[in-house]
Design a protein around this motif. Structure first.
Motif, mmCIF file in Angstrom:
data_model
loop_
_atom_site.group_PDB
_atom_site.id
_atom_site.type_symbol
_atom_site.label_atom_id
_atom_site.label_comp_id
_atom_site.label_asym_id
_atom_site.label_seq_id
_atom_site.Cartn_x
_atom_site.Cartn_y
_atom_site.Cartn_z
ATOM 1 N N LEU A 101 -7.187 16.851 16.350
ATOM 2 C CA LEU A 101 -7.590 15.459 16.539
ATOM 3 C C LEU A 101 -8.224 14.967 15.247
ATOM 4 N N ILE A 102 -7.735 13.847 14.731
ATOM 5 C CA ILE A 102 -8.338 13.187 13.573
ATOM 6 C C ILE A 102 -9.025 11.932 14.100
ATOM 7 N N ILE A 103 -10.340 11.885 14.023
ATOM 8 C CA ILE A 103 -11.097 10.768 14.577
ATOM 9 C C ILE A 103 -12.042 10.224 13.503
ATOM 10 N N TYR A 104 -12.112 8.908 13.388
ATOM 11 C CA TYR A 104 -12.857 8.304 12.292
ATOM 12 C C TYR A 104 -13.280 6.886 12.667
ATOM 13 N N GLY A 105 -14.187 6.321 11.883
ATOM 14 C CA GLY A 105 -14.617 4.943 12.067
ATOM 15 C C GLY A 105 -13.746 4.004 11.254
ATOM 16 N N GLU A 106 -13.308 2.920 11.863
ATOM 17 C CA GLU A 106 -12.452 1.966 11.170
ATOM 18 C C GLU A 106 -13.195 1.264 10.029
ATOM 19 N N ASP A 107 -14.532 1.279 10.062
ATOM 20 C CA ASP A 107 -15.330 0.631 9.024
ATOM 21 C C ASP A 107 -15.981 1.646 8.096
ATOM 22 N N ASP A 108 -15.290 2.751 7.851
ATOM 23 C CA ASP A 108 -15.760 3.775 6.921
ATOM 24 C C ASP A 108 -15.824 3.187 5.514
ATOM 25 N N ARG A 109 -16.994 3.284 4.858
ATOM 26 C CA ARG A 109 -17.166 2.752 3.509
ATOM 27 C C ARG A 109 -17.148 3.844 2.441
ATOM 28 N N LEU A 110 -16.906 5.086 2.842
ATOM 29 C CA LEU A 110 -16.890 6.194 1.890
ATOM 30 C C LEU A 110 -15.492 6.775 1.683
ATOM 31 N N ILE A 111 -14.608 6.579 2.643
ATOM 32 C CA ILE A 111 -13.219 7.007 2.535
ATOM 33 C C ILE A 111 -12.333 5.783 2.719
ATOM 34 N N PRO A 112 -11.442 5.475 1.760
ATOM 35 C CA PRO A 112 -11.264 6.153 0.468
ATOM 36 C C PRO A 112 -12.466 5.939 -0.457
ATOM 37 N N ASN A 113 -12.546 6.788 -1.486
ATOM 38 C CA ASN A 113 -13.680 6.723 -2.406
ATOM 39 C C ASN A 113 -13.831 5.304 -2.948
ATOM 40 N N PRO A 114 -14.991 4.658 -2.721
ATOM 41 C CA PRO A 114 -15.144 3.249 -3.093
ATOM 42 C C PRO A 114 -15.179 2.996 -4.590
ATOM 43 N N PHE A 115 -15.443 4.015 -5.398
ATOM 44 C CA PHE A 115 -15.506 3.837 -6.844
ATOM 45 C C PHE A 115 -14.148 4.040 -7.512
ATOM 46 N N LEU A 116 -13.300 4.862 -6.907
ATOM 47 C CA LEU A 116 -12.045 5.245 -7.555
ATOM 48 C C LEU A 116 -10.806 4.651 -6.907
ATOM 49 N N HIS A 117 -10.857 4.399 -5.608
ATOM 50 C CA HIS A 117 -9.656 3.987 -4.893
ATOM 51 C C HIS A 117 -9.920 2.758 -4.033
ATOM 52 N N GLY A 118 -8.944 1.886 -3.955
ATOM 53 C CA GLY A 118 -8.999 0.793 -2.994
ATOM 54 C C GLY A 118 -8.312 1.213 -1.707
ATOM 55 N N GLY A 119 -8.094 0.256 -0.837
ATOM 56 C CA GLY A 119 -7.368 0.555 0.385
ATOM 57 C C GLY A 119 -8.261 0.721 1.592
ATOM 58 N N GLU A 120 -7.649 1.176 2.666
ATOM 59 C CA GLU A 120 -8.318 1.306 3.953
ATOM 60 C C GLU A 120 -8.384 2.755 4.391
ATOM 61 N N VAL A 121 -9.421 3.076 5.149
ATOM 62 C CA VAL A 121 -9.575 4.441 5.644
ATOM 63 C C VAL A 121 -8.388 4.847 6.502
ATOM 64 N N GLY A 122 -7.813 3.891 7.257
ATOM 65 C CA GLY A 122 -6.683 4.211 8.118
ATOM 66 C C GLY A 122 -5.498 4.761 7.358
ATOM 67 N N ASP A 123 -5.304 4.307 6.119
ATOM 68 C CA ASP A 123 -4.196 4.808 5.316
ATOM 69 C C ASP A 123 -4.399 6.276 4.957
ATOM 70 N N ILE A 124 -5.640 6.636 4.629
ATOM 71 C CA ILE A 124 -5.938 8.033 4.291
ATOM 72 C C ILE A 124 -5.770 8.917 5.523
ATOM 73 N N MET A 125 -6.282 8.466 6.660
ATOM 74 C CA MET A 125 -6.189 9.266 7.874
ATOM 75 C C MET A 125 -4.739 9.359 8.365
ATOM 76 N N ARG A 126 -3.963 8.310 8.117
ATOM 77 C CA ARG A 126 -2.548 8.354 8.491
ATOM 78 C C ARG A 126 -1.817 9.435 7.696
ATOM 79 N N TYR A 127 -2.185 9.590 6.430
ATOM 80 C CA TYR A 127 -1.570 10.648 5.623
ATOM 81 C C TYR A 127 -1.806 12.014 6.264
ATOM 82 N N GLY A 128 -3.053 12.266 6.658
ATOM 83 C CA GLY A 128 -3.346 13.538 7.313
ATOM 84 C C GLY A 128 -2.580 13.701 8.608
ATOM 85 N N HIS A 129 -2.542 12.649 9.394
ATOM 86 C CA HIS A 129 -1.848 12.671 10.683
ATOM 87 C C HIS A 129 -0.355 12.958 10.499
ATOM 88 N N GLU A 130 0.256 12.326 9.513
ATOM 89 C CA GLU A 130 1.695 12.497 9.302
ATOM 90 C C GLU A 130 2.036 13.874 8.748
#
Length: 344
Positions: free
Chosen positions: A271-300
């Motif tokens: 189970l991959i479970i996370y907050g939709e308003d995560d401000r640390l993933i993706p790394n806010p200094f190095l990467h843009g985007g949404e946490v859902g995209d990172i978690m989708r990678y793991g899920h896929e």
């Protein structure tokens, strides 16, 4: 910079009397941290010497780790692993709740954190962290635990599952690290930017920003202990070794491509479970985007995994939204018992 903006926001809150300042309060030792349930019931803290891990990594001294065990007669063990900079108390809203559902519950302070020893010679890689957890599992006679890891603890859980596939039943990856890709230049940035001086020099308003604003979406006064413990423990003699452990761990996290490149080999229900308003993933200094995209990678990439995002919840989702989090995780565990496993 985002950190500066958050710091100014926290400072404004302090100046208007919205929050309490703990700077004037006396130092607090890690050993004096209050490990207890939300209703004040103390958890029995035990210690275990990592003899096998010491031999494997050629450590000069045998470090001890602290852990809590509830409902030892439970048939299925759920083992909770905290994230970077935190400790087992970050599972405050889970331990008693899961024990009440009949599970044997274990929560560990990883080497370098909480009430565990903080040796400078420990490698602080995800493999070494996983080995420490595995040694504890073997010592306690646990058969196939369900690993529940938050952030760094999620990456540690993945390392454990990949290296000891026969010794784990399932994974609950909570806002996990380990899915995000970092280039060689970005890894060098981590090493250059994150230092013990940075950790030790954080002012109180910065701590309010990094803890409250970066990790939570639904902050409430009952969480103020997070700030108090962090502010007061920074005055203790142990804090230097804790800060060093954090720096070494960040380096270990960033240089752990083994986990990301091996997700397809995870062979247990996940189970991959996370907050939709995560401000640390993706790394806010190095990467843009949404946490859902990172978690989708793991899920896929993890066969048969299930992905659940919780609305209006931050990075430390198990504390930010404990009721929603517990309901989802317990439903997943019940599915394991009924033979349902994960769902795509």
């Amino acid at each position: 910079m985002k950190t500066r903006a958050l710091g100014l926001l926290a400072l404004a809150s302090l100046s208007t009397g919205c929050v309490t300042s703990y700077n004037a309060r006396p130092p607090l030792s890690f050993q004096d941290f209050d490990y207890s349930s939300p209703d004040g019931k103390p958890w029995p803290v035990q210690r275990f010497a990592l003899g096998e891990t010491t031999s494997a990594y050629g450590l000069k001294e045998v470090p001890e780790i602290a852990y809590v065990e509830l409902n030892p007669s439970g048939q299925q063990t759920v083992l909770f692993i905290h994230g970077l900079g935190s400790y087992l108390k970050f599972w405050r809203y889970q331990l008693d709740a899961f024990a009440a559902q009949g599970y044997r519950v274990i929560a560990v302070d990883l080497p370098g954190y909480g009430k565990s020893d903080k040796p400078a010679s420990f490698p602080y890689t995800m493999e070494a962290m996983g080995d420490a957890v595995h040694e504890l599992v073997q010592k306690l006679g646990v058969q196939k635990p369900i690993l529940v890891g938050h952030s760094m603890g999620g990456q540690t859980s993945l390392s454990y599952a990949l290296r000891y596939p026969e010794d784990v039943k399932a994974l609950v990856l909570t806002s996990p690290a380990g899915f995000e890709k970092f280039s060689p230049r970005e890894k060098a940035w981590f090493k250059r930017s994150f230092s013990t001086a940075l950790i030790k020099g954080s002012p109180e308003y910065g701590i309010w920003g990094s803890v409250r604003q970066s990790n939570f979406e639904r902050w409430r006064p009952e969480l103020d202990w997070l700030i108090e413990e962090r502010v007061r423990v920074a005055k203790s003699p142990e804090f230097d070794s804790y800060a060093y452990a954090n720096v070494r761990t960040v380096n270990g996290l960033a240089h752990n491509d083994f986990v990301r490149d091996s997700l397809h080999r995870v062979s247990v229900p996940t189970l991959i479970i996370y907050g939709e308003d995560d401000r640390l993933i993706p790394n806010p200094f190095l990467h843009g985007g949404e946490v859902g995209d990172i978690m989708r990678y793991g899920h896929e990439n993890i066969p048969g995994s299930k992905r659940v995002g919780l609305d209006r919840c931050g990075h430390t989702v198990q504390m930010d939204c404990p009721q929603d989090y517990n309901a989802q995780v317990l439903a997943f565990l019940e599915g394991l018992e009924s033979g349902g496993g994960s769902q795509p």
